[in-house]
Design an enzyme around this catalytic site. Structure first.
Site, short mmCIF file in Angstrom:
data_model
loop_
_atom_site.label_atom_id
_atom_site.label_comp_id
_atom_site.label_asym_id
_atom_site.label_seq_id
_atom_site.Cartn_x
_atom_site.Cartn_y
_atom_site.Cartn_z
N HIS A 110 -8.44 9.56 -2.15
CA HIS A 110 -7.06 9.27 -2.53
C HIS A 110 -6.61 7.93 -1.97
O HIS A 110 -7.26 7.37 -1.11
CB HIS A 110 -6.12 10.39 -2.07
CG HIS A 110 -5.91 10.45 -0.59
ND1 HIS A 110 -6.76 11.13 0.26
CD2 HIS A 110 -4.95 9.92 0.21
CE1 HIS A 110 -6.33 11.03 1.50
NE2 HIS A 110 -5.23 10.28 1.49
N HIS A 168 -2.68 -3.43 -4.92
CA HIS A 168 -2.13 -2.70 -6.06
C HIS A 168 -3.07 -1.58 -6.47
O HIS A 168 -4.23 -1.57 -6.10
CB HIS A 168 -1.88 -3.64 -7.26
CG HIS A 168 -3.12 -4.23 -7.83
ND1 HIS A 168 -3.65 -5.41 -7.36
CD2 HIS A 168 -3.96 -3.82 -8.82
CE1 HIS A 168 -4.75 -5.70 -8.03
NE2 HIS A 168 -4.96 -4.74 -8.93
N GLU A 196 -1.50 -2.05 -11.87
CA GLU A 196 -2.14 -2.79 -12.96
C GLU A 196 -2.50 -1.84 -14.09
O GLU A 196 -3.05 -0.76 -13.85
CB GLU A 196 -3.40 -3.48 -12.45
CG GLU A 196 -4.12 -4.32 -13.46
CD GLU A 196 -5.34 -5.01 -12.90
OE1 GLU A 196 -6.04 -5.69 -13.67
OE2 GLU A 196 -5.61 -4.88 -11.68
#
Length: 122
Positions: free
Chosen positions: A7, A75, A117
């Site tokens: 994760h 990101h 993204e």
């Protein structure tokens, strides 16, 4: 010895707002939740329903200020099978923060200004 992704974590200021954003914008759904015994924090794990990888949203009861994301050079990235429909949704939501048409990608930002993204499946 083998490692595999499990994760990623981000901290959020308004858990309900973030949960609504991630479901509407990316279709991510809650797969599990942990609430501290003293309720000082809540961890919510979101999944895409396909991979085992999750996004952990951490809410801290006593945190009241927006998070300092520095230069925000990190990101998340997600692939989407219908890039045009995703772009239209994100445009409607007003969350597109950067587009690179030459590369065929764009970024959205969540309620805490984290960038995500969006990549077409190629």
């Amino acid at each position: 010895m083998n490692f595999r992704f499990d994760h990623n974590n981000i901290n959020v200021l308004d858990l309900e707002k973030s949960l609504a954003f991630y479901e509407e914008a990316l279709g991510l759904k809650e797969v599990r939740r942990k609430v501290a015994a003293d309720e000082s924090f809540i961890l919510v794990y979101l999944g895409d329903g396909v991979s085992a990888h999750t996004l952990e949203l951490t809410w801290l009861r006593d945190w009241k200020e927006p998070y300092n994301l520095g230069d925000n050079e990190f990101h998340l990235a997600l692939k989407v099978d219908d890039f045009e429909a995703a772009h239209a949704l994100h445009e409607k939501m007003g969350c597109i923060c950067f587009e690179n048409k030459a590369m065929g990608i764009y970024f959205i930002n969540d309620p805490d200004e984290y960038w995500i993204e969006i990549i077409p499946t190629r």
